[in-house]
Design a protein around this motif. Structure first.
Motif, short mmCIF file in Angstrom:
data_model
loop_
_atom_site.label_atom_id
_atom_site.label_comp_id
_atom_site.label_asym_id
_atom_site.label_seq_id
_atom_site.Cartn_x
_atom_site.Cartn_y
_atom_site.Cartn_z
N ARG A 39 0.82 -1.21 0.00
CA ARG A 39 0.00 0.00 0.00
C ARG A 39 0.86 1.27 0.00
NH1 ARG A 39 -5.30 -0.98 0.47
NH2 ARG A 39 -5.68 1.24 0.79
N MET A 40 2.05 1.19 0.56
CA MET A 40 2.97 2.33 0.55
C MET A 40 3.58 2.57 -0.83
SD MET A 40 4.87 1.59 4.20
CE MET A 40 6.14 2.84 4.00
N THR A 41 3.47 1.60 -1.72
CA THR A 41 4.07 1.74 -3.06
C THR A 41 3.01 1.81 -4.16
OG1 THR A 41 4.27 -0.68 -3.20
CG2 THR A 41 6.18 0.54 -2.39
N ILE A 42 1.80 2.22 -3.79
CA ILE A 42 0.70 2.39 -4.75
C ILE A 42 0.30 3.86 -4.77
CG2 ILE A 42 -1.70 1.79 -5.27
CD1 ILE A 42 -1.21 -0.93 -4.07
N ALA A 43 0.05 4.39 -5.97
CA ALA A 43 -0.36 5.79 -6.10
C ALA A 43 -1.64 6.04 -5.31
CB ALA A 43 -0.57 6.13 -7.57
N ASP A 44 -1.74 7.23 -4.71
CA ASP A 44 -2.87 7.55 -3.83
C ASP A 44 -4.22 7.43 -4.53
OD1 ASP A 44 -1.19 8.01 -1.70
OD2 ASP A 44 -1.04 10.17 -2.06
N ASN A 45 -4.30 7.88 -5.80
CA ASN A 45 -5.58 7.84 -6.50
C ASN A 45 -6.06 6.41 -6.75
OD1 ASN A 45 -3.39 7.58 -8.33
ND2 ASN A 45 -4.78 7.95 -10.05
N ILE A 46 -5.14 5.46 -6.83
CA ILE A 46 -5.50 4.06 -7.01
C ILE A 46 -5.77 3.41 -5.67
CG2 ILE A 46 -4.67 1.82 -7.86
CD1 ILE A 46 -3.06 3.30 -9.94
N LYS A 47 -4.96 3.76 -4.70
CA LYS A 47 -5.09 3.18 -3.36
C LYS A 47 -6.48 3.43 -2.77
CE LYS A 47 -1.59 4.18 -0.91
NZ LYS A 47 -0.65 4.89 -0.03
N LYS A 48 -7.04 4.62 -3.07
CA LYS A 48 -8.33 4.99 -2.49
C LYS A 48 -9.48 4.12 -2.97
CE LYS A 48 -7.02 9.86 -1.88
NZ LYS A 48 -7.25 11.25 -2.33
N VAL A 49 -9.38 3.60 -4.19
CA VAL A 49 -10.49 2.84 -4.76
C VAL A 49 -10.32 1.33 -4.58
CG1 VAL A 49 -10.96 4.63 -6.45
CG2 VAL A 49 -9.42 2.77 -7.06
N LEU A 50 -9.17 0.91 -4.07
CA LEU A 50 -8.95 -0.51 -3.85
C LEU A 50 -9.65 -0.95 -2.56
CD1 LEU A 50 -5.15 -0.91 -4.73
CD2 LEU A 50 -7.09 -1.72 -6.07
N PRO A 51 -10.40 -2.05 -2.61
CA PRO A 51 -11.07 -2.52 -1.40
C PRO A 51 -10.07 -3.08 -0.39
CG PRO A 51 -11.32 -4.12 -3.17
CD PRO A 51 -10.66 -2.92 -3.77
N LYS A 52 -10.48 -3.11 0.84
CA LYS A 52 -9.63 -3.66 1.89
C LYS A 52 -9.54 -5.18 1.74
CE LYS A 52 -9.08 0.31 4.05
NZ LYS A 52 -7.77 0.96 4.20
N ASN A 53 -8.37 -5.69 1.98
CA ASN A 53 -8.15 -7.14 1.93
C ASN A 53 -7.46 -7.61 3.19
OD1 ASN A 53 -8.19 -6.43 -1.20
ND2 ASN A 53 -8.63 -8.62 -0.99
N ASP A 54 -7.81 -8.83 3.60
CA ASP A 54 -7.23 -9.37 4.82
C ASP A 54 -5.87 -10.03 4.58
OD1 ASP A 54 -9.37 -8.52 6.34
OD2 ASP A 54 -10.49 -10.38 6.01
#
Length: 268
Positions: free
Chosen positions: A95-110
């Motif tokens: 998550r620290m290496t993903i662009a913010d605009n993409i990170k926001k739309v990715l669902p949470k995963n366990d």
């Protein structure tokens, strides 16, 4: 060090729970390209490499183990603990290496493994579009002389390499033909000579020979310019003489001041 803080508050109790990102993760994050939706292959490879170096890749290699119970063995408990730690750090790292605009739309995963797969699926559509764009660019690219032949060949090679990372390998013979087709008409003799050869060149050999051909054509053009300039100067001299002496004929040395003086003496 980054601290992720979660605060829970009610009328009676107030407490804080902080999860610290290990310094070892931070030191490797800067070496991983930020995932922007178009570079999954490179990002995926770098994430796996750095997590492996940190010995945190267990969770992206294995599924979540069964929940431990009182009946679980010490080995099972140790494995579950190691996987849980790896999973937590892997999710942070990705998550620290993903662009913010993409990170926001990715669902949470366990689990980190599921999260990696989700990011891969999201990038497939973009990759297909990019593959078509790069392939089109490769087939219509032309060498216009605005850059050197070396730079032109390198750019085409980079496009082919990018296509390979997207799952499309360009055949060597086709790629060589793409480069030849990108050449202007002044390379016609070079193209004809290559097409009549029995043994074909690889990309590196073609690259080297094209750089040499570029130098040959430049030297040939320089000599031609010098020749045309020299001939042009000769023509200008002839035009100047004709204009200056028009109707008078060529200038004779005997008509100079010394000869005229001798004529005057005889007349006296």
């Amino acid at each position: 060090m980054y601290d992720l803080c979660f605060m829970y508050q009610n009328a009676y109790v107030k407490f804080y729970y902080a999860v610290s990102v290990p310094n070892s993760l931070n030191s490797h994050v800067s070496s991983v390209p930020i995932f922007n939706g178009l570079n999954f292959s490179d990002w995926n490879e770098q994430v796996k490499f750095h997590l492996g170096v940190l010995d945190h890749d267990l969770a992206i290699l294995e599924e979540k183990p069964a929940t431990i119970t009182d009946a679980s063995s010490n080995a099972e408990k140790a494995h579950y603990k190691a996987w849980k730690r790896s999973n937590r750090h892997s999710l942070m790292f990705m998550r620290m290496t993903i662009a913010d605009n993409i990170k926001k739309v990715l669902p949470k995963n366990d689990t980190a493994k599921e999260f990696m797969g989700l990011v891969g699926k999201r990038s497939q559509t973009a990759d297909k579009s990019l593959t078509g764009t790069l392939m089109s660019t490769l087939t219509i690219m032309k060498f216009d002389g605005s850059r050197t032949m070396h730079e032109h060949a390198i750019e085409m090679t980079n496009i082919a390499a990018r296509l390979k990372t997207l799952g499309m390998t360009v055949n060597v013979n086709f790629f060589v033909q793409f480069i030849l087709n990108s050449l202007p008409s002044k390379y016609g003799m070079f193209q004809m000579s290559y097409n009549t050869m029995k043994d074909k060149w690889n990309v590196h050999k073609l690259h080297s020979m094209l750089v040499q051909e570029e130098m040959r054509l430049k030297n040939q053009g320089s000599h031609s310019v010098h020749y045309v300039s020299h001939r042009g100067n000769q023509g200008a001299e002839k035009r100047f003489v004709k204009k200056h002496d028009k109707g008078k004929g060529p200038l004779k040395i005997n008509d100079g001041p010394v000869q005229i003086q001798k004529k005057n003496i005889k007349e006296q």
